[in-house]
Design a protein around this motif. Structure first.
Motif, PDB file in Angstrom:
ATOM      1  N   ALA A   1      49.012  45.461  32.046  1.00 16.25           N
ATOM      2  CA  ALA A   1      47.583  45.623  32.346  1.00 16.25           C
ATOM      3  C   ALA A   1      47.056  46.960  31.843  1.00 16.25           C
ATOM      4  O   ALA A   1      45.944  47.051  31.328  1.00 16.25           O
ATOM      5  CB  ALA A   1      47.342  45.504  33.850  1.00 16.25           C
ATOM      6  N   GLN A   2      47.881  48.017  31.981  1.00 12.89           N
ATOM      7  CA  GLN A   2      47.431  49.362  31.593  1.00 12.89           C
ATOM      8  C   GLN A   2      47.941  49.758  30.214  1.00 12.89           C
ATOM      9  O   GLN A   2      47.899  50.928  29.857  1.00 12.89           O
ATOM     10  CB  GLN A   2      47.931  50.381  32.624  1.00 12.89           C
TER      11      GLN A   2
ATOM     12  N   SER B   1      40.985  37.638  35.069  1.00  8.33           N
ATOM     13  CA  SER B   1      41.348  39.013  35.453  1.00  8.33           C
ATOM     14  C   SER B   1      42.856  39.190  35.340  1.00  8.33           C
ATOM     15  O   SER B   1      43.603  38.197  35.248  1.00  8.33           O
ATOM     16  CB  SER B   1      40.914  39.320  36.899  1.00  8.33           C
ATOM     17  N   GLY B   2      43.296  40.434  35.410  1.00  4.39           N
ATOM     18  CA  GLY B   2      44.732  40.709  35.434  1.00  4.39           C
ATOM     19  C   GLY B   2      45.358  40.234  36.741  1.00  4.39           C
ATOM     20  O   GLY B   2      46.502  39.780  36.766  1.00  4.39           O
ATOM     21  N   THR B   3      44.607  40.351  37.824  1.00  4.50           N
ATOM     22  CA  THR B   3      45.109  39.886  39.122  1.00  4.50           C
ATOM     23  C   THR B   3      45.352  38.380  39.083  1.00  4.50           C
ATOM     24  O   THR B   3      46.405  37.892  39.526  1.00  4.50           O
ATOM     25  CB  THR B   3      44.075  40.233  40.223  1.00  4.50           C
TER      26      THR B   3
ATOM     27  N   SER C   1      47.834  44.367  42.950  1.00  6.49           N
ATOM     28  CA  SER C   1      47.825  42.970  42.470  1.00  6.49           C
ATOM     29  C   SER C   1      49.237  42.444  42.208  1.00  6.49           C
ATOM     30  O   SER C   1      49.473  41.237  42.305  1.00  6.49           O
ATOM     31  CB  SER C   1      47.018  42.867  41.176  1.00  6.49           C
TER      32      SER C   1
ATOM     33  N   GLN D   1      39.744  44.857  32.678  1.00  2.00           N
ATOM     34  CA  GLN D   1      38.819  45.503  33.608  1.00  2.00           C
ATOM     35  C   GLN D   1      38.393  46.833  32.978  1.00  2.00           C
ATOM     36  O   GLN D   1      38.994  47.283  31.997  1.00  2.00           O
ATOM     37  CB  GLN D   1      39.564  45.672  34.963  1.00  2.00           C
TER      38      GLN D   1
ATOM     39  N   SER E   1      45.148  43.290  31.377  1.00  2.00           N
ATOM     40  CA  SER E   1      43.861  43.296  32.085  1.00  2.00           C
ATOM     41  C   SER E   1      42.789  43.847  31.155  1.00  2.00           C
ATOM     42  O   SER E   1      43.053  44.718  30.317  1.00  2.00           O
ATOM     43  CB  SER E   1      43.958  44.186  33.325  1.00  2.00           C
TER      44      SER E   1
ATOM     45  N   VAL F   1      56.262  47.208  35.315  1.00  2.00           N
ATOM     46  CA  VAL F   1      54.871  47.629  35.132  1.00  2.00           C
ATOM     47  C   VAL F   1      54.841  48.787  34.134  1.00  2.00           C
ATOM     48  O   VAL F   1      55.434  49.836  34.380  1.00  2.00           O
ATOM     49  CB  VAL F   1      54.256  48.070  36.484  1.00  2.00           C
TER      50      VAL F   1
ATOM     51  N   GLY G   1      38.480  40.531  33.107  1.00  2.00           N
ATOM     52  CA  GLY G   1      39.185  39.648  32.175  1.00  2.00           C
ATOM     53  C   GLY G   1      40.652  39.966  32.154  1.00  2.00           C
ATOM     54  O   GLY G   1      41.083  41.041  32.601  1.00  2.00           O
TER      55      GLY G   1
ATOM     56  N   LYS H   1      40.704  49.791  31.547  1.00  2.00           N
ATOM     57  CA  LYS H   1      41.808  49.475  30.643  1.00  2.00           C
ATOM     58  C   LYS H   1      41.449  49.773  29.177  1.00  2.00           C
ATOM     59  O   LYS H   1      40.304  50.093  28.866  1.00  2.00           O
ATOM     60  CB  LYS H   1      42.205  48.015  30.821  1.00  2.00           C
TER      61      LYS H   1
ATOM     62  N   TRP I   1      50.491  48.254  40.903  1.00  2.00           N
ATOM     63  CA  TRP I   1      49.123  48.072  41.366  1.00  2.00           C
ATOM     64  C   TRP I   1      49.175  46.988  42.417  1.00  2.00           C
ATOM     65  O   TRP I   1      50.042  46.106  42.359  1.00  2.00           O
ATOM     66  CB  TRP I   1      48.184  47.719  40.209  1.00  2.00           C
TER      67      TRP I   1
ATOM     68  N   ASP J   1      54.110  43.541  33.185  1.00  2.00           N
ATOM     69  CA  ASP J   1      52.725  43.819  33.546  1.00  2.00           C
ATOM     70  C   ASP J   1      52.221  44.904  32.590  1.00  2.00           C
ATOM     71  O   ASP J   1      52.524  46.090  32.742  1.00  2.00           O
ATOM     72  CB  ASP J   1      52.619  44.277  35.006  1.00  2.00           C
TER      73      ASP J   1
HETATM   74  C1  LIG Z   1      49.287  47.498  36.643  1.00  2.00           C
HETATM   75  C2  LIG Z   1      48.131  46.578  36.928  1.00  2.00           C
HETATM   76  N1  LIG Z   1      48.366  45.271  37.135  1.00  2.00           N
HETATM   77  C3  LIG Z   1      47.367  44.415  37.381  1.00  2.00           C
HETATM   78  C4  LIG Z   1      46.059  44.844  37.436  1.00  2.00           C
HETATM   79  C5  LIG Z   1      44.988  43.863  37.791  1.00  2.00           C
HETATM   80  O1  LIG Z   1      44.023  43.723  36.797  1.00  2.00           O
HETATM   81  P1  LIG Z   1      42.512  43.322  37.165  1.00  2.00           P
HETATM   82  O2  LIG Z   1      41.818  44.536  37.664  1.00  2.00           O
HETATM   83  O3  LIG Z   1      41.974  42.850  35.835  1.00  2.00           O
HETATM   84  O4  LIG Z   1      42.563  42.234  38.145  1.00  2.00           O
HETATM   85  C6  LIG Z   1      45.759  46.182  37.231  1.00  2.00           C
HETATM   86  C7  LIG Z   1      44.372  46.681  37.296  1.00  2.00           C
HETATM   87  O5  LIG Z   1      44.085  47.768  37.671  1.00  2.00           O
HETATM   88  C8  LIG Z   1      46.831  47.090  36.972  1.00  2.00           C
HETATM   89  O6  LIG Z   1      46.615  48.389  36.797  1.00  2.00           O
END
Ligand SMILES: Cc1ncc(COP(=O)(O)O)c(C=O)c1O
Length: 439
Positions: free
Chosen positions: A186-187, A87-89, A116, A210, A208, A158, A220, A213, A114, A184
């Protein structure tokens, strides 16, 4: 102007006041990659299932889905290393471990992020320090320069909603001040700035996969880096803390890589889904970017309606259209009025929302941060003696004036990857109709 379902007149009364809505059929779900899951994904997943080999490191008939995903990812975006994770987290926690972030360190984060991002820092035993955002809705380089101090170990920027802030300035500041830059992304899969993919500007970055995304494997993430040393540590961190040998078995012999891993490997099933989706990124991004900028260009110049500053529109992934209204009451009314005009998706989707409704994206909406909560009984990391330098850091609303302003009067429209011409026309018509009455 066309409408999918309802003949309408832009001059008619607002639907929120009893007039006819611009449309009555819901917009498509906003999930960019999710909307395009199909036979390609099924074919790759079938191969894994038929081979009875869902684990990436060994099995009776390994299909190398995660390996192929990582290789194609690097080829597509120019990252030197890519590591598929769960995951991204998890990817953010892996990054903290790879960089050796811990008690006594602070990591600078924007106020729009986010949850995370914060949890990775806190679980590493370090302190998050808030930096304001600017009209890019990403980290404000001036505030960043002011806040980097002797405790700053890394800056986590981010790339919110598909587009980065001023990466040339941000990376220059981090380099000149000797702090690591974490991106980051993720988005922002598929986004770039001046021809360079996101995730290649910093020391290390994450994505990320999820459902919300650009592409999805259900759950993932990806860790990317140009640095061999960080990659080696990230590989150990995402696994059991050690490297693996050529047969995929744990190898504890290297004394320079004996860490505490978090067990966040990517399975071959997620790898298969991610690989099929990765191959669709160009189509997904070009359809979102095209739709978003058609909407934005049609509305630019509308009195009272402003758009987020995008440094390089040609590198925008197009995931989300962010806009601002003159003040908070107008913003709330504007969004309610858009929804009444039919600018909303199926029940449970988030087509248009005010920034205030955007939950754990805002520092002051995260109770565990505002109240400095801990997972452990000792109150760590806030109570750790090495973190005494941060005793007066505040996280409640009011800490970041730029964030608070944009949060109060900002809003967003999620851009579908499968919009028809009529969907785009209806969105523009609804914005114009509501703007005419409310702005
Ligand atoms: C900016 C950002 N970082 C990290 C994450 C974490 O990703 P994940 O949902 O895959 O754990 C997200 C997910 O929404 C995100 O938007």
């Amino acid at each position: 102007m066309t409408s999918t379902t309802t003949a309408h007149d832009e001059a008619s009364a607002l639907a929120i006041d009893g007039g006819p809505p611009v449309r009555s059929r819901p917009l498509p779900w906003e999930f960019p990659g999710g909307n395009r899951i199909g036979t390609e994904e099924l074919e790759l997943i079938n191969r894994v299932v038929k081979a009875q080999s869902p684990f990436r490191f060994y099995g009776p008939d390994l299909q190398h889905m995660v390996d192929t995903f990582e290789r194609e990812w690097c080829e597509k975006f120019g990252h030197r290393h890519a590591l598929g994770v769960s995951s991204g987290t998890a990817a953010l926690s892996i990054v903290m471990g790879a960089l050796g972030v811990g008690p006594g360190d602070e990591v600078l984060v924007p106020g729009l992020l986010w949850v995370s991002c914060i949890s990775a820092v806190v679980r590493a035993g370090a302190i998050p320090r808030l930096v304001d955002i600017d009209e890019t809705f990403c980290i404000n380089p001036d505030d960043l320069e002011r806040k980097i101090g002797p405790r700053t170990r890394a800056v986590l920027c981010v790339h919110i909603s598909g587009a980065p802030g001023d990466l040339t300035r941000i990376s220059g500041i981090c380099r000149s001040r000797g702090v690591a830059l974490i991106e980051d992304c993720a988005q922002a899969a598929g986004a770039s700035q001046y021809g360079r993919a996101v995730g290649t500007f910093g020391d290390i970055g994450i994505f990320s996969m999820q459902l919300n995304k650009t592409i999805t494997s259900g759950e993932g993430g990806v860790v990317v880096t140009q640095r061999d040393d960080l990659f080696r540590r990230a590989v150990a961190m995402h696994d059991l803390g050690y490297a693996r040998d050529d047969d995929g078995r744990i190898d504890t012999s290297d004394e320079s890589c004996q860490l505490w891993g978090i067990g966040a490997r990517m399975s071959e099933l997620a790898g298969a889904l991610g690989l099929a989706q990765l191959r669709k990124i160009p189509d997904i991004v070009s359809s979102m970017r095209d739709a978003k900028w058609r909407i934005r260009r049609a509305l630019e110049g509308t009195d009272g309606l402003e758009f987020r500053d995008i440094i390089d529109p040609s590198g925008d992934s197009g995931l989300v259209l962010i806009f601002t209204l003159p003040d908070e009451p107008t913003c709330r009314r504007f969004i309610d009025a858009l929804r009444a005009e039919g600018i909303s998706g199926p029940s449970g989707s988030l087509a248009v929302v005010t920034m205030q409704e955007w939950g754990l994206h805002w520092y002051c909406n995260i109770p565990s941060l505002v109240h400095k909560r801990s997972n452990s009984r000792d109150g760590a990391p806030w109570t750790h003696p090495a973190n005494a330098f941060a005793a007066d850091y505040e996280y409640a609303a009011g800490a970041l004036p730029g964030c608070d302003d944009l949060r109060s009067r900002g809003a967003l429209l999620s851009i579908g990857s499968t919009y028809a011409e009529a969907d785009i026309d209806d969105i523009v018509a609804a914005f114009r109709k509501v703007a005419r009455e409310l702005l």
